[in-house]
Every structure is written in C-alpha cells, then in structure tokens.
Design a protein around this motif. Structure first.
Motif, mmCIF file in Angstrom:
data_model
loop_
_atom_site.group_PDB
_atom_site.id
_atom_site.type_symbol
_atom_site.label_atom_id
_atom_site.label_comp_id
_atom_site.label_asym_id
_atom_site.label_seq_id
_atom_site.Cartn_x
_atom_site.Cartn_y
_atom_site.Cartn_z
ATOM 1 N N TYR A 53 1.164 -11.262 0.966
ATOM 2 C CA TYR A 53 1.689 -10.107 1.682
ATOM 3 C C TYR A 53 3.025 -9.658 1.073
ATOM 4 O O TYR A 53 3.260 -8.459 0.874
ATOM 5 C CB TYR A 53 1.868 -10.427 3.161
ATOM 6 N N LYS A 54 3.898 -10.614 0.768
ATOM 7 C CA LYS A 54 5.176 -10.279 0.139
ATOM 8 C C LYS A 54 4.957 -9.598 -1.219
ATOM 9 O O LYS A 54 5.632 -8.618 -1.561
ATOM 10 C CB LYS A 54 6.021 -11.543 -0.045
ATOM 11 N N PHE A 55 4.003 -10.115 -1.974
ATOM 12 C CA PHE A 55 3.682 -9.545 -3.287
ATOM 13 C C PHE A 55 3.184 -8.108 -3.137
ATOM 14 O O PHE A 55 3.578 -7.217 -3.902
ATOM 15 C CB PHE A 55 2.618 -10.417 -3.957
ATOM 16 N N ALA A 56 2.337 -7.869 -2.144
ATOM 17 C CA ALA A 56 1.830 -6.511 -1.901
ATOM 18 C C ALA A 56 2.954 -5.557 -1.513
ATOM 19 O O ALA A 56 3.009 -4.411 -1.988
ATOM 20 C CB ALA A 56 0.768 -6.544 -0.806
ATOM 21 N N GLU A 57 3.868 -6.021 -0.669
ATOM 22 C CA GLU A 57 4.978 -5.175 -0.241
ATOM 23 C C GLU A 57 5.921 -4.872 -1.400
ATOM 24 O O GLU A 57 6.364 -3.732 -1.565
ATOM 25 C CB GLU A 57 5.738 -5.861 0.902
ATOM 26 N N GLN A 58 6.223 -5.879 -2.193
ATOM 27 C CA GLN A 58 7.146 -5.686 -3.312
ATOM 28 C C GLN A 58 6.606 -4.709 -4.351
ATOM 29 O O GLN A 58 7.365 -3.970 -4.981
ATOM 30 C CB GLN A 58 7.423 -7.040 -3.977
ATOM 31 N N ASN A 59 5.277 -4.687 -4.503
ATOM 32 C CA ASN A 59 4.669 -3.866 -5.546
ATOM 33 C C ASN A 59 3.910 -2.660 -4.997
ATOM 34 O O ASN A 59 3.217 -1.977 -5.742
ATOM 35 C CB ASN A 59 3.729 -4.731 -6.396
ATOM 36 N N HIS A 60 4.058 -2.416 -3.699
ATOM 37 C CA HIS A 60 3.454 -1.254 -3.030
ATOM 38 C C HIS A 60 1.943 -1.182 -3.312
ATOM 39 O O HIS A 60 1.408 -0.160 -3.736
ATOM 40 C CB HIS A 60 4.140 0.043 -3.472
ATOM 41 N N ILE A 61 1.261 -2.286 -3.051
ATOM 42 C CA ILE A 61 -0.178 -2.387 -3.284
ATOM 43 C C ILE A 61 -0.922 -2.287 -1.956
ATOM 44 O O ILE A 61 -0.611 -3.019 -1.016
ATOM 45 C CB ILE A 61 -0.528 -3.727 -3.973
ATOM 46 N N PRO A 62 -1.903 -1.408 -1.845
ATOM 47 C CA PRO A 62 -2.716 -1.347 -0.624
ATOM 48 C C PRO A 62 -3.625 -2.572 -0.531
ATOM 49 O O PRO A 62 -4.579 -2.706 -1.312
ATOM 50 C CB PRO A 62 -3.540 -0.062 -0.793
ATOM 51 N N ALA A 63 -3.326 -3.468 0.393
ATOM 52 C CA ALA A 63 -4.082 -4.714 0.519
ATOM 53 C C ALA A 63 -4.354 -5.022 1.987
ATOM 54 O O ALA A 63 -3.472 -4.860 2.840
ATOM 55 C CB ALA A 63 -3.335 -5.869 -0.133
ATOM 56 N N PHE A 64 -5.566 -5.477 2.259
ATOM 57 C CA PHE A 64 -6.008 -5.809 3.610
ATOM 58 C C PHE A 64 -6.416 -7.282 3.623
ATOM 59 O O PHE A 64 -7.361 -7.672 2.939
ATOM 60 C CB PHE A 64 -7.176 -4.911 4.010
ATOM 61 N N PHE A 65 -5.681 -8.094 4.384
ATOM 62 C CA PHE A 65 -5.888 -9.534 4.413
ATOM 63 C C PHE A 65 -6.639 -9.946 5.681
ATOM 64 O O PHE A 65 -6.323 -9.473 6.779
ATOM 65 C CB PHE A 65 -4.550 -10.275 4.385
ATOM 66 N N ILE A 66 -7.600 -10.836 5.532
ATOM 67 C CA ILE A 66 -8.270 -11.461 6.676
ATOM 68 C C ILE A 66 -7.946 -12.948 6.607
ATOM 69 O O ILE A 66 -8.274 -13.628 5.626
ATOM 70 C CB ILE A 66 -9.784 -11.232 6.648
ATOM 71 N N ILE A 67 -7.279 -13.438 7.661
ATOM 72 C CA ILE A 67 -6.685 -14.772 7.643
ATOM 73 C C ILE A 67 -7.335 -15.653 8.718
ATOM 74 O O ILE A 67 -7.517 -15.221 9.862
ATOM 75 C CB ILE A 67 -5.168 -14.675 7.890
ATOM 76 N N LYS A 68 -7.675 -16.863 8.333
ATOM 77 C CA LYS A 68 -8.264 -17.802 9.290
ATOM 78 C C LYS A 68 -7.241 -18.174 10.359
ATOM 79 O O LYS A 68 -6.063 -18.383 10.057
ATOM 80 C CB LYS A 68 -8.716 -19.078 8.566
ATOM 81 N N SER A 69 -7.711 -18.261 11.606
ATOM 82 C CA SER A 69 -6.839 -18.680 12.695
ATOM 83 C C SER A 69 -7.632 -19.545 13.659
ATOM 84 O O SER A 69 -8.856 -19.683 13.533
ATOM 85 C CB SER A 69 -6.280 -17.458 13.439
#
Length: 348
Positions: free
Chosen positions: A312-328
């Motif tokens: 998520y930090k990498f996506a924010e720093q590089n302005h990349i459109p990314a959608f994460f699905i995370i186990k919970s």
C-alpha cells in the motif's frame, strides 16, 4: 498430509466470471461480432470485439491473433526449449548477445519495474521458482533444503542482467544467470494482441490472457467493459468487485491457485527474494491498473511480494491504482490506493 494445487495462472477462472458478468449486466445479451477463446503460454485466452470494420472477418482476426501469440511464445517461453529466451538461458557466455526488439523490450520493462521495486520484482528469480517446484520441471511437493535455497540466492539478481540502451543487446555477468519472464510476458502478449486489433481498425475490444487484461472503447452495450475481480478463494468462484474500465491495462496476482500444501502449510508460487521462500503474509490478491497490461502484470507481482502494508505504501508513493484483498479473521478486507479510488472504476 500433502496437498497439491497447481495451475498456470492465479486468475484462470476470471474468464468464467467475465461471462457471468456479461449475463448479469445485459438483460438481453447480444452476440459479439468477434468472440474467441483458446490456449496460449500454458493458459487460456479470451478476446471480444464489439465492433468490426466491414472488411474484417473473424477468421482473418483468428489467423493473425494466433500468429502474434505464437511469436510471443517462441520468444518468451521457458517451457519451450528452443525459444529465444531459453536459448539465451542456455548460453553460458557473458558476452553481449543480440536479441529481438520484442525480447529486448520486455527485459527492459522488467528491469525498470525491478529498479522501482528495489528488486522485489526480479526476472532472474527462476532458479528459486524452479527449486520450489513452480517452473517447467515436475513439482517436488516438498520444501527444499536451506542449503539449496542459499545456493540459488547466489545465482539471482536483476543487476546481473544488463542491456545496451541504444541497441538490442543483452548480457549476463555470470554464466548461470537464468531469466524467467512469466511474471510479465502474459501482459506483453495481451498488449501485442491489443495493438494488432488496433492496427486492424478494431476500436472496441477486450483482450485477456491468463487473467491479464487490456480493454479499449465500449462493450456491445455501449458501456465501459465490466471486469470482475475474483474473490481469492480456491474452493468456489465468487465475485469480489466489478470494475468498469476502458482504455487501460489490468492485472491481478494472487496466492490462491498456484501453490502446494504440506501438513496444512501453504507454499505459494510467489517467491520473496529477501528470504528465498514463498511469500508469507496476509495479502491474498492485488489488482493493478496501468497504461499497459505488461506494466500492470509486473507491478502486480511486485505487490504480492511486498504484502499489504509495504504494498500500500509503495502504491501511494508511486501513485499506482491498486486494489488489495487481504485475509482477515472474518474473511477478507479490501484496501484501495488513492489512485485506484480516484480512477472511479468500481461499480459494485
């Protein structure tokens, strides 16, 4: 107890969901004037076009599509022993090697993503992928010895793969270096088919290979293409999100289809070069949007190594459109980068 689950692509079932989405979105589905499916690069492909030039026939498109896909496979495959890439890997010379413009282009893009991700996307990871049983060889179905992992780590590193900026030359600076483009080649194949369609005058299309996608224009209902992101479960095909996209590339990477289990422990096909072992975090899948499918493909692989927090930090720093699905504990959580939210692609 040992369990084997191995597929060629983490998103193989996306084609099924695309069909389901078409039926949901359209009360009276219309036939596409071009709608083709087939096999390539060890996985499936699906191509749809909602409009065709009058002079263009599906038969002619099929012929040219197969020609393009055959060429890509003959250049990028590690399963085909006489492919251009396989011959480069078999060559133990550390001298400059002349390669095709196409292979050069993919390696250049791979090195760019490697630098951007500080080596977490690395096309020289092949020896470790093979060691863990996810390469061309038969899967061993057991974790390798630590000594072997350390040995393979010494044979890896994208900085040992060098290109000439002004010519189509590539070299490795030690003989054992092995290049595996499976984390980016399907996306490149998608882009090549898309460019073919555009050269033929097709302006409304969807191209998908093994879950990597590129779309342009509108579907046959005059709407943006409705593409499903699959819920990352191996047991049942379910939709997590539907994206309304056009004029973009898209790739999804996950750990839920290509893996093996030993005594209840899952070993994913995605290898973390910081440890030499399969990833071990809670990121189940990530979907990336980019101008090209090739870039989206490579970035999605990098995100899967990074995991949810670093990713998520990498996506924010590089302005990349990314959608994460995370186990919970409750199932799955969703996380969208700012650039993904701003793209306003989510419809459900």
């Amino acid at each position: 107890m040992l369990q084997k689950t191995k597929f060629y692509c983490s998103c193989l079932s996306l084609v099924f969901i695309l069909s389901a989405c078409d039926k949901v979105a359209e009360q009276k589905p219309q036939d596409y004037p071009y709608n083709a499916v087939g096999m390539t690069m060890g996985t499936s492909y699906s191509i749809k076009a909602s409009t065709l030039p009058d002079s263009l026939t599906p038969t002619e498109i099929n012929r040219q599509v197969k020609e393009v896909l055959g060429k890509v496979n003959g250049q990028m495959s590690t399963y085909q022993k006489d492919s251009e890439l396989s011959l480069f890997n078999q060559n133990t010379s550390t001298d400059w090697v002349s390669v095709s413009p196409e292979l050069y282009e993919v390696i250049k893009e791979a090195l760019k993503i490697s630098r951007l991700s500080n080596g977490l996307f690395d096309v020289t990871v092949g020896p470790l992928v093979n060691l863990w049983g996810f390469g061309p060889q038969e899967m061993s179905l057991s974790p390798p010895d630590d000594t072997l992992i350390k040995e393979k780590l010494n044979q890896i590193g994208y900085k040992h793969l060098i290109i000439k900026d002004d010519r189509f030359f590539v070299k490795k600076d030690f003989p054992e270096l092995y290049v595996d483009l499976s984390g980016i080649a399907k996306g490149y194949g998608v882009d090549q088919v898309a460019l073919l369609l555009e050269r033929l005058g097709v302006i409304n299309y969807m191209v998908e290979i093994g879950g990597e996608i590129r779309v342009k224009g509108k579907n046959n209902q005059g709407q943006p293409w409705q593409i499903a992101v699959e819920k990352p479960t191996a047991e049942k095909r379910m939709i997590e999100k539907i994206l309304a996209i056009s004029d973009t590339g898209m790739a999804t990477s996950g750990d839920y289809r290509n893996y093996f289990e030993v005594d209840g422990v899952r070993f994913s096909h995605t290898i973390d070069l910081r440890t030499g072992r399969p990833i071990n975090h809670k990121l189940a899948s990530v979907t990336v949007l980019s101008e090209t499918s090739m870039e989206a493909d490579g970035l999605a692989t990098a995100f899967m190594v990074l995991g949810p927090d670093e990713g998520y930090k990498f996506a924010e720093q590089n302005h990349i459109p990314a959608f994460f699905i995370i186990k919970s504990d409750k199932g799955f959580d969703e996380l969208m980068s700012t650039a993904f939210i701003e793209s306003k692609k989510v419809t459900k």
